[in-house]
Design an enzyme around this catalytic site. Structure first.
Site: not given
Ligand code: 3HC
Length: 676
Positions: A408, A429, A441, A479
């Site tokens: 991540s 991800h 992702e 993130n």
């Protein structure tokens, strides 16, 4: 220009055929063609009945959404449906694929409806922040009753032909491969029936209790949305004794109100953003894909198990690898339990559970990954561990296999560099719980081959994910944008805000939970250095005391055994200690300041991500936040929301608090343009 509508004569039956790929949207040319064809049928004395059907993959999938917001060309959809219904000769809708929205409303204007068994019928307008605006809210309950109409309009999920037939929405289910001929035969059967069954002439039984119960049962689901309530109000109007004309007028007024509103604009933006996200700007759409017949997953923890389920559910066999038998058994049994829970809720048949579990091969032997076409590593988030795994994969995987990491945050290029085939390496991800969350992702490394990227994007669709391409940057899109939010939320605590206040502001904004509720759910100890003597932040202090979040019934909040949170006096003390030692000036923090510092900063980070080319387009960022983090869809994602806030206001808010503002954001604000 040739019309997308043609007519065919079959003796006394006029068949009206639409050919408007890809989904037979009811754009102006289609509506004009349909009106002309109905007039042709009514004027021609030798015609006894008419059939409306569509070529291609589906019956009309609704109004043409690209026409929304532009001046409507005549006939409008409501007028067209009225014209069809007013015909003095029966009109039969012949449905295959999905009759959605305006398409469903066209069928309701028809006097009869036949469908193939695989067809679906529905009114998904609510998902675009709208309601069926061509008489659908008034005709649907008159045919199918209040309860089903509430379900269909306010939730927006289509129903299968069989259920529609039971509800009176379909008069006959016909052969899957003989729709055209069966519809003609049906039309001939009913050609002389008079009076013609017209939905607008029916009355519907009032059911205020059902309406009240429906609102109550779905209050959580509808929180913050305007459209579900407007749909419900229209169904209520159809059943409260008002005339059909009054009902239509009410529907029109509500439709226009929603159409002009920000929520519908946001939801329509996301409809197109979803589809756009699947496109890779510099990779041709017809790039040949690599076949994916078996997937390998490394790690049978929560993440690995969830990832495996996506493929098993799509019928793709999975080999799952663990280091220890116990961990492997635990992981496999969690997968089984999850499937059994779905079966208990009626979402899966027992044989589907068996099929999925049969397709799962648990193993302790890494070499068993040799025959996999795609291997996804889902282990501990440490570069050294990942490098070790990819070196081993490089040695055992067959040529052409795609090697993916579920990291991540970490650098995919660095992971790829430890293999002899960096072009086969990509990031995938998933978001936790991976079998539920829609977002994927897809991280494109410097050397990732085009066909690897295209294959993974296509595969995402197979496993029903919404995939977004991200570049290599710490935390990728989602993130990375979370970081400024978290940093500011922690600073705000020192300056006088409480976790409750910040979370309340985020929930009121429409997020499913605030930053501190999210920390408690995910685990306050995630990423913690695990040295209880080293306390440098409020979070360190919580973690050192074992306040690791919900799992310990203590985190930023205290929890009871049912995980209900209450503000924690101990956390208040910890915050107070930090305020004192940091020398911060404590003051009243306004809700607006929380928005500016935790959400505007995310927009700013999004603009930087775009400037650096780490996301293809602003709408991709919106998709990430809607599907990965529960950003309220009626606000359209952070980048769309920033436009609705007004970019000059966002820039001013950022500058007020001393943040360096992204150049592209400043430029767009100054020029009145958009962040792209
Ligand atoms: N108007 C314009 N374009 C549409 C469209 C519509 N109603 N529905 C789909 N499209 C476009 C998509 O944008 C996509 O374009 P692209 O290829 O350029 O990206 C293309 O058609 C194919 O769509 P999908 O990729 O979604 O194809 P799928 O096969 O996966 O799904 C579908 C087909 C189930 C029909 C899905 O497209 C869908 O759900 N469409 C929207 C249905 C809808 O919301 N209808 C209601 C419209 S509002 C209305 O009718 C108002 C009325 O009450 C007055």
């Amino acid at each position: 220009m040739t019309s997308p509508i043609r007519t065919e004569r079959h003796d006394d039956i006029l068949v009206i055929v639409s050919d408007n790929p890809p989904v037979n949207a009811l754009g102006a040319a289609v509506r004009q063609g349909l009106e002309a064809a109905i007039r042709e049928g009514t004027a021609d004395e030798s015609v006894t009945a008419m059939v409306i059907r569509c070529d291609g993959r589906t019956f009309f999938a609704g109004a043409d959404i690209t026409e929304f917001g532009k001046p409507m060309q005549e006939p409008g959809l409501p007028t067209l449906v009225d014209i069809i219904e007013a015909s003095d000769k029966p009109v039969v809708a012949a449905i295959h694929g999905t009759a959605l929205g305006g398409g469903c409303e066209v069928t309701l204007g028809c006097h009869y409806r036949v469908a193939v068994p695989s067809a679906k019928i529905g009114t998904p307008e609510v998902k675009l922040g709208l309601l069926p605006g061509a008489g659908g809210t008034q005709r649907l309950p008159r045919i199918a009753g209040v309860k089903l109409a509430l379900e269909m309009t306010a939730k927006g999920d289509p129903i299968p032909a069989k259920l529609a037939a039971q509800a009176g929405l379909i008069d006959r289910i016909v052969g899957e491969d003989s729709l055209a001929a069966d519809a003609i035969a049906f039309a001939r059967e009913i050609a002389s029936v008079r009076p013609l069954p017209r939905a607008s002439e029916k009355t519907v039984q009032a059911d205020p209790d059902a309406i009240a119960a429906f609102k109550k049962d779905n209050a959580r689901r509808f929180r913050g949305f305007e459209a579900p309530l407007a749909n419900i109000a229209c169904i209520e109007k159809a059943s409260d004794g008002s005339s059909f004309a009054d009902g239509l007028a009410f529907e029109r007024q509500e439709f226009m109100r929603l159409m002009m509103g920000v929520q519908s604009a946001a939801q329509r933006h996301i409809f197109f953003a979803d589809r756009q996200a699947a496109k890779i700007d510099d990779v041709p759409a017809d790039t040949p894909l690599r076949p994916i017949r078996r997937v390998g997953v490394i790690g049978a923890g929560t993440m690995g198990g969830g990832i495996a389920m996506n493929f098993l559910s799509a019928g793709i066999p999975v080999t799952i690898v663990e280091m220890q038998q116990e961990a492997l058994d635990r992981g496999t049994s969690v997968v089984r339990k999850n499937y059994e829970a779905s079966a208990a809720k009626g979402r899966l048949k027992p044989e589907q559970v068996t099929a999925a579990m049969d397709a799962l091969t648990p193993t302790l032997n890494f070499d068993d990954l040799a025959d996999c076409d795609l291997i996804i590593e889902a282990v501990y988030e440490t570069m050294e561990v990942k490098k070790d795994i990819f070196t081993r994969l490089d040695a055992i995987c067959k040529a052409g296999a795609i090697l993916a990491s579920n990291t991540s945050y970490l650098n995919i290029d660095e992971i790829a560099a430890c293999t002899q085939r960096p072009e086969d390496v990509v990031g995938m991800h998933f978001f936790s719980p991976a079998n539920v969350m829609k977002l994927l992702e897809v991280v494109r490394g410097d050397k990732t081959a085009d066909d690897v990227l295209a294959t993974v994007m296509a595969l995402a669709k197979t496993i029903r994910k919404v995939a977004v391409v991200a570049g290599v940057t710490h935390g990728f899109i989602g993130n990375r944008m979370l970081m400024p939010r978290q940093v500011e939320a922690m600073k705000l605590l020192l300056e006088g805000a409480t976790p409750e206040q910040i979370d309340r502001v985020h929930v009121a904004f429409g997020m499913p939970m605030g930053p501190f509720q999210m920390s408690d759910l995910a685990g306050v100890d995630i990423g913690w250095h695990r040295d209880p003597t080293r306390i440098e932040s409020i979070r360190d202090a919580l973690a050192a005391e074992g306040r690791w979040g919900q799992k310990k019934q203590a985190g930023f909040y205290d929890y009871d055994e049912k995980r209900n949170p209450t503000p924690s006096p101990r956390v208040a003390e910890i915050i107070e200690d930090f305020r004192k030692s940091s020398g911060a000036t404590v003051r009243e923090i306004s809700d607006d300041e929380i928005i500016e510092r935790t959400l505007y900063t995310m927009v700013n980070e999004g603009a930087l991500i775009l400037e650096e080319g780490k996301a293809q387009r602003a709408s991709d960022i919106d998709v990430v936040w809607i599907y990965g983090y529960g950003w309220p869809v009626y606000r359209g994602g952070p980048m769309f929301w920033a436009q609705t806030e007004g970019l000059p206001k966002v820039v001013a808010g950022l500058e007020k608090h001393g943040f360096p503002v992204a150049a592209s954001l400043k430029d767009a604000a100054a020029s009145g343009g958009k962040i792209k």
